[in-house]
Design a protein around this motif. Structure first.
Motif, PDB file in Angstrom:
ATOM      1  N   TRP A 480      -3.462 -56.391 -25.813  1.00 13.04           N
ATOM      2  CA  TRP A 480      -3.710 -57.921 -25.705  1.00 13.04           C
ATOM      3  C   TRP A 480      -4.044 -58.358 -24.285  1.00 13.04           C
ATOM      4  N   LEU A 481      -3.351 -57.731 -23.419  1.00  9.28           N
ATOM      5  CA  LEU A 481      -3.412 -58.177 -22.028  1.00  9.28           C
ATOM      6  C   LEU A 481      -4.870 -57.701 -21.411  1.00  9.28           C
ATOM      7  N   SER A 482      -5.088 -56.711 -21.676  1.00  9.46           N
ATOM      8  CA  SER A 482      -6.182 -55.958 -20.685  1.00  9.46           C
ATOM      9  C   SER A 482      -7.466 -56.677 -21.053  1.00  9.46           C
ATOM     10  N   ASN A 483      -8.202 -57.152 -20.114  1.00 10.81           N
ATOM     11  CA  ASN A 483      -9.571 -57.775 -19.984  1.00 10.81           C
ATOM     12  C   ASN A 483      -9.327 -59.039 -20.505  1.00 10.81           C
ATOM     13  N   GLY A 525       0.921 -52.901 -14.419  1.00 12.67           N
ATOM     14  CA  GLY A 525      -0.289 -52.744 -13.668  1.00 12.67           C
ATOM     15  C   GLY A 525      -1.287 -53.699 -14.161  1.00 12.67           C
ATOM     16  N   ILE A 526      -1.556 -53.579 -15.623  1.00  9.12           N
ATOM     17  CA  ILE A 526      -2.528 -54.470 -16.336  1.00  9.12           C
ATOM     18  C   ILE A 526      -2.457 -56.059 -15.683  1.00  9.12           C
ATOM     19  N   SER A 527      -1.079 -56.255 -15.744  1.00  6.53           N
ATOM     20  CA  SER A 527      -0.923 -57.773 -15.073  1.00  6.53           C
ATOM     21  C   SER A 527      -1.342 -58.080 -13.550  1.00  6.53           C
ATOM     22  N   ILE A 528      -1.328 -56.933 -13.071  1.00  4.84           N
ATOM     23  CA  ILE A 528      -1.718 -57.025 -11.620  1.00  4.84           C
ATOM     24  C   ILE A 528      -3.384 -56.911 -11.531  1.00  4.84           C
ATOM     25  N   TYR A 529      -3.972 -56.056 -12.282  1.00  8.71           N
ATOM     26  CA  TYR A 529      -5.263 -55.829 -12.174  1.00  8.71           C
ATOM     27  C   TYR A 529      -5.904 -56.961 -12.874  1.00  8.71           C
ATOM     28  N   TYR A 530      -5.582 -57.665 -13.716  1.00 11.23           N
ATOM     29  CA  TYR A 530      -6.424 -58.649 -14.607  1.00 11.23           C
ATOM     30  C   TYR A 530      -5.811 -59.908 -14.281  1.00 11.23           C
ATOM     31  N   GLU A 600      -5.661 -46.166 -16.320  1.00 11.09           N
ATOM     32  CA  GLU A 600      -4.929 -45.341 -15.413  1.00 11.09           C
ATOM     33  C   GLU A 600      -5.113 -45.266 -13.830  1.00 11.09           C
ATOM     34  N   GLY A 601      -6.604 -44.845 -13.662  1.00 10.40           N
ATOM     35  CA  GLY A 601      -7.148 -44.588 -12.406  1.00 10.40           C
ATOM     36  C   GLY A 601      -7.309 -46.019 -11.777  1.00 10.40           C
ATOM     37  N   VAL A 602      -7.705 -47.026 -12.629  1.00 15.34           N
ATOM     38  CA  VAL A 602      -8.143 -48.176 -12.073  1.00 15.34           C
ATOM     39  C   VAL A 602      -6.855 -48.893 -11.492  1.00 15.34           C
ATOM     40  N   ILE A 603      -5.847 -48.875 -12.047  1.00 20.86           N
ATOM     41  CA  ILE A 603      -4.581 -49.375 -11.974  1.00 20.86           C
ATOM     42  C   ILE A 603      -3.944 -48.854 -10.501  1.00 20.86           C
TER      43      ILE A 603
END
Length: 931
Positions: A480-483, A525-530, A600-603
Motif C-alpha cells: 500500500w505504502l510503496s510508490n 524503509g518504505i516510509s523513508i524512501y517514499y 531491498e537495495g534501494v532502501i
C-alpha cells in the motif's frame, strides 16, 4: 539352463531350437539372473538369424523381456532387495544396448504385423526405455525412421498393441524435446484425441489416462509443440471433455483421474512459465471456442468432487491470468443462486471460511490474484465495493470488499493472511487505488467513531496477534505504502506507528519473530524512501537519525535481510501459484517477493544517504517528473494524431469504395446505353423491311415520322437534280458555241496548210477532246434525266401515300420525335467515331514510320554483329595456331634438354633459367655501360 543354451546354439533343426527357447522362457521368471547371464547372447543371435519363424522370435523376445523387466518381480520382492532388482534390470539393459544394432533390430521386429512378434517387441522396448531411457532414446533418434516406426503402433487395430504403444511412447518422449517434436509432427495429437473420443472422453478407462499423460509429455515445457497444438485447432477439441450433467454424484475414481489430467493439460497450455505471447494466444483461443465458459460451468456446478473443483479453480485462474477479455468474462459469471451472486463473491466466501479445505482456499486466493493480475478495471471494481459511496446500505447482498474486510479482521489467522494478500493484489501497481483506499472507514464498535482501514491494520499489528496475521498485514501495508507518498504521510500521521516499528526492529526476539522484524524494517524503509517531507516531525533526515540512535544502521540492514534469506521466501519466489504443504508455511506471496527484490537495495542506499544527496535526488525526481509530464503530453498528442489518421484512413477507404461503386454503375449504364442502341438499330432495320413488305402487297400503309422525313428529303434531292440539269444544259450550249467557232476557224485556215500545220494538228486534238467531253456530258445528262424520272415517280407514289395516311400522322407524332432525337444522337456518335478513326489512322502511320526506322537500325546492327563474329573467329584461329607453335617449341626444348643431360651438360630448371637469364642480362648491361 546351460544345456538349453547349448541346444539353442548348436541345434540344426529349427524345432529343437524353438523348444529350447520355450524352455528358457519358462525358466526366465524364476531364474532371471542365470538365464540373463548365460542365454542373452544366444537369444539375440536367434533374433538375428531366425527371422522367418515368428514363434521362436516371440519366445526369444518374451524371455528377454522377463530378464530385463523389473515389473514382474516388484510385487514379489521385499523392500530390502528392491534396489538389487533395479540394478539387475538396468545392468542387463546396459548389456543389451551396448550393441546399438540390437535396438535397431528390435525396431524392425516391432514393424512386423504378427501379434506374437509385435506385442512382445513393444513390451521389451518399453522396458529398455524404463531402465536406460536417455541412452535408448538417443539410439532410436539416430536410427532411420526410428520414431516414425513406433508411431505406427497407434494405428494398430488390435487394442492391446495400440494401448501398449501409448505406454511405449510415454517412456520415449520423457524429457526429450527432439523426440517430442518428431512425435507431434507425426500427427500424434490427431491420433491421441481420436482415441480419447472413441474411449468416451472423461468417462473412458485407463487408456484415456495414458493418452492424456502422453499429451502432457508432448506439450509440457515444449513451446514448439504448444504452438503446433494451438495452430492445429486442437484446443477446440478439448471442449467436450468438460461437459458435465446436472447430477454429478457418484463419479468413478477413473473419471476423477481423467478429468484431473484434462485440467492439467489445459494448464500446461496457459502456464505462467510459458512465453507470454504463446500463453495469451492460447487464452484467447480457449475463450473463443467456449472452453472457459465450460470450465466456469463446472466451477458453479453442484456435486463436483472437491479435488476436481480445486483443480478447476486453478485452471480457470491461469486461463484468465493477464488476459483482459477472459477477466471481463469471469467478472460477469454468476452463481446459480437466488438471487444470483457473482462467482467472485461466492469464491471469496469459500476463501474466508475456515471450515473449507486448505487446498481449496489456496486455489480461490490464486484465482482472485489471477483475476486482478494486470487488470486495473477489476482492481477498481473490487476497491469501489469498499468505498463509502458504493456500499449497499440495506445489507442484503455481500460485496467482495466486505468479505475481504471481514476476513482481514476475523479470528482465523489464515483468513487474515488470505484477505490481506488479496487486498494487496487489488492495489498492485495502481497508485490511484492506493489513494482511494485511504478513504475507507470502518465501524469498530457501537458508539465509537469510525476508524480508517489503514489505522485499523496498524492497531491489529500493535495488539500482538499471530505471526501469520502480522506477516499478512505487514505485506499489505508495504504494498500500500510503496510508490504512494500520500499513504506514507497518512501512516506517519499516527504518532504510535513509528515508535512501534522501531521497537519491533530493535528487540532481540526468536526465529519466528525475525520475519516480522524484517517486514517492520521494510515498512519503515518504505516510509523513508517514499517520504515527501510534508510532516515536519517525520522528515527523511529525522527518521534516519532515529534509526541511527535506536537501532543502528548495520543492525537495520541486517534485519531487513532476514526476509530474503528466509526459506519460505525463496519457495514463494519460484512460481505465482500459492502452494504450501501446510497452513503454517503460508507466509509469503509471489508478487510481494518481487517488491522486496525491488526495494531491498534501494532502501539500503537510502538509509546511508546524506541530506544533501536526498535533496539532489529530489531535484532529479522533480526533473524526471517534468520530463514524464512532457512525454505523456506528447504521447497524448501522438494518440490524438493517430486517431485522426485512422479516421482519415477510414474516410479514404469509404470514398474509394464509393468511387468504385459509382464507376461500376457508370460502366453498367454505358453497357445499357449500348444495348439500347443495338435494339434501336434492329428496330430501324425491321421497320424498313415492314414498309417494303406493305408496298409490295398494296395493303393499308402505316405512315410514321420517318417516312414523312424521307418524302421531304426526296423533294429536296429532286430540286437539286433539276438545278444541276439546268447547269449542265447551259454548259452544253457553251460547248456547242465553242465547237462552231472552231469549225469556222478551221475552214478559214484551210489555204495556208504548210505554215499552220502545227496549229491544225493542235486544233484537231482539241476538237477530238471536246467531242469526247461532249459525249461524256451527254451520257451524264441521260443518266441524270433517268434518275430524275425515277425520283419523280417515287415522289408521286410518296405523295399518294401521304395523302392516304394523313389521319394516322397524329398518333405517331411522339414516336417520330423520339426517333428523330435518336437519329441526331447516332449521327453525332458517328462523327465522333470517324474523328477517332482518323486519329487512330494518323497514329498508325507514325508507328509505321517508327517501325521502319527501327528495322533499318536493327539491320545495321546485325551487319556489325556479323562483322564482329567474323573477326572473333579469325582471332581464335590465330590463337590456336600460336598455341600449336608454342607446344611444338616446348616439345623441342624438352627433347634438347634431355639430350644435353645425356651428354653430361648441366641443365637448369625453367625458374632457374629465367632468373639466370635476368642475371645475364644485368651483367651484359653492366659490361655495355663499362664499354
Amino acid at each position: 539352463i546351460q544345456k538349453l543354451c547349448d541346444r539353442v546354439a548348436s541345434s540344426t533343426l529349427l524345432d529343437d531350437r524353438r523348444d529350447a527357447v520355450r524352455a528358457l522362457k519358462s525358466l526366465s521368471k524364476k531364474y532371471r539372473l542365470e538365464v540373463g547371464i548365460q542365454a542373452m547372447e544366444h537369444l539375440i543371435h536367434v533374433l538375428q538369424t531366425d527371422r522367418s519363424d515368428s514363434e521362436i522370435i516371440g519366445y526369444a523376445l518374451d524371455t528377454l523381456y522377463n530378464v530385463i523387466s523389473n515389473d514382474l518381480e516388484e510385487e514379489e520382492q521385499e523392500e530390502n532387495s528392491a534396489k538389487q532388482v533395479d540394478d539387475l534390470g538396468s545392468q542387463f539393459t546396459e548389456i543389451f544396448i551396448k550393441q546399438q544394432e540390437n535396438v535397431t533390430l528390435l525396431l524392425t521386429l516391432v514393424e512386423e504385423f504378427d501379434f506374437h512378434v509385435r506385442w512382445p517387441g513393444v513390451k521389451l522396448l518399453t522396458s529398455l526405455l524404463k531402465q536406460q531411457g536417455p541412452q535408448v532414446q538417443q539410439i532410436i533418434l539416430v536410427s532411420p525412421m526410428g520414431v516414425s516406426r513406433l508411431m505406427d503402433l497407434l494405428a494398430d487395430s488390435r487394442e492391446v498393441i495400440r494401448n501398449d504403444g501409448v505406454l511405449l511412447l510415454q517412456q520415449l518422449t520423457k524429457s526429450n524435446a527432439a523426440i517430442q517434436k518428431i512425435v507431434a509432427f507425426e500427427n500424434a495429437f490427431e491420433r491421441l484425441l481420436d482415441i480419447i473420443t472413441e474411449e468416451g472422453n472423461s468417462d473412458g478407462g485407463i487408456v484415456v489416462e495414458d493418452c492424456l499423460l502422453l499429451l502432457q509429455n508432448l506439450l509440457k515445457n515444449n513451446n514448439s509443440n504448444q504452438n503446433f497444438f494451438k495452430e492445429g485447432s486442437y484446443i477446440q477439441r478439448m471442449k467436450p471433455w468438460f461437459e458435465v450433467g446436472d447430477d454429478n454424484c457418484g463419479w468413478s475414481a477413473q473419471k476423477v483421474t481423467n478429468l484431473h489430467l484434462m485440467l492439467q493439460l489445459v494448464r500446461v497450455l496457459v502456464s505462467p512459465t510459458n512465453p507470454p505471447g504463446a500463453t495469451s494466444s492460447c487464452q484467447k483461443a480457449m475463450f473463443h471456442c467456449g472452453l472457459l465458459q465450460q470450465l466456469c460451468t463446472i466451477l458453479m456446478a453442484t456435486g463436483v468432487p472437491a479435488d476436481i473443483l480445486t483443480e478447476t479453480i486453478n485452471t480457470v485462474s491461469e486461463v484468465i491470468r493477464g488476459c483482459q477479455t477472459n477477466q471481463d468474462y469471469f467478472a460477469s459469471v454468476n452463481a446459480p443462486s437466488n438471487p444470483p451472486r457473482p462467482a467472485i463473491v461466492v469464491l471469496l466466501m469459500s476463501m474466508v471460511n475456515e471450515r473449507q479445505p486448505f487446498v481449496l482456499r489456496c486455489a480461490v486466493l490464486y484465482c482472485f490474484q489471477c483475476f486482478l493480475y494486470k487488470n486495473q478495471k477489476g482492481q477498481g471494481e473490487i476497491v469501489s465495493t469498499l468505498l463509502p459511496s458504493t456500499i449497499d446500505a440495506t445489507g442484503n447482498s455481500v460485496s467482495a470488499g466486505q468479505l475481504l474486510c471481514g476476513g482481514l479482521f476475523s479470528t482465523d489467522s489464515l483468513s487474515n493472511w488470505c484477505a490481506a494478500v488479496a487486498l494487496a493484489h487489488a492495489l498492485q501497481e495502481n497508485a490511484t487505488l492506493k489513494e482511494q483506499l485511504l478513504r475507507v472507514q470502518l465501524a469498530t464498535s457501537i458508539g465509537n467513531p469510525p476508524v480508517s482501514l489503514l489505522q485499523q491494520c496498524t492497531n491489529i499489528l500493535s495488539q500482538g496477534s499471530k505471526v501469520q496475521t502480522r506477516v499478512g498485514l505487514l505485506m499489505l501495508l508495504c504494498t500500500w505504502l510503496s510508490n504512494c507518498s500520500i499513504a506514507v504521510t497518512h501512516f506517519l500521521h499516527n504518532p504510535a506507528n513509528v515508535p512501534f516499528l522501531t521497537g519491533q526492529i530493535a528487540e532481540n526476539l526468536g526465529e519466528e519473530e525475525q520475519l516480522v522484524q524484517g517486514l517492520c524494517a521494510l515498512l519503515l524503509g518504505i516510509s523513508i524512501y517514499y517520504n515527501d517531507n510534508s510532516l515536519e516531525n517525520y522528515r527523511k533526515e529525522k527518521l534516519k537519525q532515529l534509526i541511527e540512535k535506536r537501532i543502528g544502521r548495520e543492525n537495520f540492514i541486517e534485519k531487513l535481510g532476514f526476509i530474503s534469506k528466509h526459506e519460505l521466501y525463496s519457495r514463494a519466489a519460484q512460481k505465482p501459484q500459492p502452494s504450501f504443504s501446510s497452513p503454517d508455511h503460508m507466509m509469503f506471496d509471489h508478487e510481494f517477493t518481487k517488491l522486496v527484490k525491488e526495494l531491498e537495495g534501494v532502501i539500503s542506499k537510502a538509509i546511508y544517504k546524506s541530506s544533501e544527496e536526498d535533496k539532489k535526488e529530489e531535484e532529479v525526481k522533480k526533473t524526471l517528473e517534468q520530463h514524464d509530464n512532457i512525454v505523456t503530453h506528447y504521447k497524448k498528442v501522438i494518440r490524438e494524431q493517430d486517431q485522426e489518421l485512422e479516421e482519415l484512413k477510414q474516410r479514404v477507404s469509404t470514398l474509394t469504395s464509393q468511387n468504385e461503386q459509382l464507376q461500376a454503375t457508370v460502366t453498367q449504364q454505358v453497357s445499357q446505353i449500348q444495348q439500347h442502341k443495338d435494339q434501336y438499330n434492329l428496330l430501324k432495320v425491321q421497320l424498313g423491311k415492314d414498309t417494303q413488305h406493305h408496298n409490295s402487297h398494296g395493303d393499308t400503309f402505316q405512315m410514321n415520322g420517318i417516312q414523312t422525313e424521307e418524302v421531304s428529303k426526296l423533294k429536296e434531292e429532286l430540286e437539286e437534280w433539276k438545278s444541276k440539269h439546268e447547269l449542265l444544259q447551259g454548259q452544253l450550249k457553251e460547248k456547242d458555241s465553242v465547237i462552231e467557232k472552231l469549225n469556222s476557224s478551221q475552214l478559214e485556215m484551210g489555204t495556208t496548210e504548210q505554215s499552220s500545220q502545227t496549229n491544225k494538228f493542235g486544233g484537231l486534238e482539241h476538237n477530238s477532246e471536246l467531242q469526247k467531253e461532249l459525249e461524256m456530258l451527254r451520257s451524264q445528262i441521260q443518266l441524270q434525266s433517268a434518275e430524275i424520272s425515277k425520283l419523280q415517280m417515287e415522289n408521286q407514289k410518296l405523295q399518294l401515300m401521304n395523302t392516304t395516311a394523313d389521319p394516322m400522322l397524329g398518333d405517331s407524332g411522339a414516336t417520330a420525335a423520339t426517333s428523330s432525337e435518336l437519329e441526331g444522337r447516332l449521327e453525332q456518335e458517328i462523327k465522333e467515331l470517324k474523328s477517332e478513326v482518323k486519329a487512330l489512322s494518323e497514329e498508325k502511320e507514325s508507328l509505321k514510320q517508327h517501325l521502319d526506322s527501327s528495322s533499318s537500325t536493327v539491320a545495321i546492327l546485325q551487319d556489325e554483329k556479323s562483322k564482329l563474329q567474323r573477326e572473333v573467329a579469325e582471332s581464335k584461329k590465330e590463337q590456336d595456331d600460336l598455341l600449336v607453335l608454342l607446344a611444338d617449341q616446348d616439345q623441342k626444348i624438352s627433347t634438347l634438354k634431355i639430350k644435353l643431360k645425356d651428354l653430361g651438360v648441366p641443365v637448369e630448371d625453367e625458374d632457374d633459367t629465367e632468373s639466370g637469364d635476368q642475371g645475364d642480362e644485368d651483367e651484359d648491361g653492366d659490361e655495355e655501360e663499362q664499354d
